[in-house]
Scaffold this active site. Structure first.
Site, short mmCIF file in Angstrom:
data_model
loop_
_atom_site.label_atom_id
_atom_site.label_comp_id
_atom_site.label_asym_id
_atom_site.label_seq_id
_atom_site.Cartn_x
_atom_site.Cartn_y
_atom_site.Cartn_z
N GLY A 189 0.85 -1.19 0.00
CA GLY A 189 0.00 0.00 0.00
C GLY A 189 0.88 1.23 0.00
O GLY A 189 1.85 1.30 -0.77
N SER A 221 5.87 -5.38 -0.81
CA SER A 221 5.89 -3.97 -1.20
C SER A 221 6.15 -3.07 0.00
O SER A 221 7.25 -3.09 0.55
CB SER A 221 4.58 -3.63 -1.92
OG SER A 221 4.64 -2.37 -2.53
N ALA A 222 5.19 -2.28 0.46
CA ALA A 222 5.41 -1.41 1.62
C ALA A 222 5.84 -2.21 2.84
O ALA A 222 6.68 -1.76 3.63
CB ALA A 222 4.14 -0.62 1.94
N HIS A 261 9.22 -3.17 -6.80
CA HIS A 261 8.67 -2.84 -8.13
C HIS A 261 9.73 -2.17 -9.00
O HIS A 261 9.42 -1.31 -9.82
CB HIS A 261 7.45 -1.92 -8.02
CG HIS A 261 6.47 -2.30 -6.95
ND1 HIS A 261 5.71 -3.45 -7.00
CD2 HIS A 261 6.12 -1.69 -5.78
CE1 HIS A 261 4.95 -3.52 -5.92
NE2 HIS A 261 5.19 -2.47 -5.16
N GLU A 321 9.41 -7.32 -10.05
CA GLU A 321 8.19 -8.08 -9.82
C GLU A 321 8.45 -9.59 -10.00
O GLU A 321 9.14 -10.01 -10.93
CB GLU A 321 7.09 -7.64 -10.79
CG GLU A 321 6.77 -6.16 -10.73
CD GLU A 321 6.24 -5.71 -9.38
OE1 GLU A 321 5.06 -5.36 -9.28
OE2 GLU A 321 7.02 -5.67 -8.41
#
Length: 230
Positions: free
Chosen positions: A90, A122-123, A159, A194
């Site tokens: 997020g 991710s985050a 990413h 990714e």
């Protein structure tokens, strides 16, 4: 002994949430019945409840129960009780603000260093390093500090995208931004593409997935590697 899995993304194109990681996660969480999910990054602003439901659906496929940290009256107690932890993706600024404001950064760090399995995407991967300064996210809120868990000795750039030699876009590339970071901070940075993820057992870090990582060290030219040298 630390047991950490840091993924660039939760979802590959054309797949369901966490689908590509589930075979790995079945082994990673093999001794765990319940995973405590930290939903504070809230992708797209969805509610904590909806985000936790998404995670619950994914982990049911490998027979794991999920409990959202937001459901505890005292989230510090939720961290203390956790068998395993997952922080989803997020907005990193929002996630870090919430962890600092709730006074969770230190107990979370201690829990991971004690050997509680930790998954980040991710985050949730960004916060494993010493700071969140190499995130791609917009600063939609102002955290009291950019310092994060420091359970690994490098920062991540999830990413990660390579420069397109055919592009006419003249804006900064990811590589340029990371070089700018290294003018101010010498922490190594892993450009994680990714489909790739880093698996950490104790002091050993292994890149897994489909390709190589882009490694950035201050004062050196970036290079490709399947080894995580930090």
């Amino acid at each position: 002994m630390k047991k950490i899995l840091l993924a660039s993304t939760s979802t590959l194109f054309g797949q369901s949430y966490l689908e590509y990681l589930l075979p790995e996660l079945a082994g990673f969480f093999s001794h765990t019945g319940t995973i405590t999910f930290i939903p504070y990054a809230r992708p797209g602003g969805i509610s904590h409840e909806d985000y936790t439901e998404l995670v619950t659906t994914a982990f049911a496929k490998i027979d794991k129960r999920v409990v959202g940290l937001h459901s505890f009256g005292d989230p510090r107690e939720g961290i203390a009780q956790a068998e395993a932890l997952f922080t989803g993706g997020g907005n990193t600024f929002l996630l870090v603000q919430q962890l600092h404001n709730l006074d969770l950064m230190q107990p979370l760090k201690e829990k991971i260093n004690e050997g509680t399995p930790y998954l980040g995407t991710s985050a949730g991967s960004n916060i494993a390093g010493p700071s969140m300064k190499t995130t791609n996210d917009m600063p939609i809120v102002h955290p009291p500090s950019f310092e994060t868990l420091g359970v690994v000795g490098f920062n991540l750039n999830p990413h990660y995208l390579d420069p397109d030699p055919n592009s006419t876009h003249k804006g900064e590339t990811r590589e340029t931004r990371i070089r700018e970071f290294h003018q101010q901070d010498k922490t190594p940075v892993i450009g994680l593409r990714e489909g790739d993820y880093i698996l950490i057992h104790g002091q050993e870090a292994t890149l897994k997935g489909v390709g190589t990582a882009r490694i950035f060290e201050a004062g050196k030219s970036p290079y490709e590697s399947r080894q995580i040298p930090f």
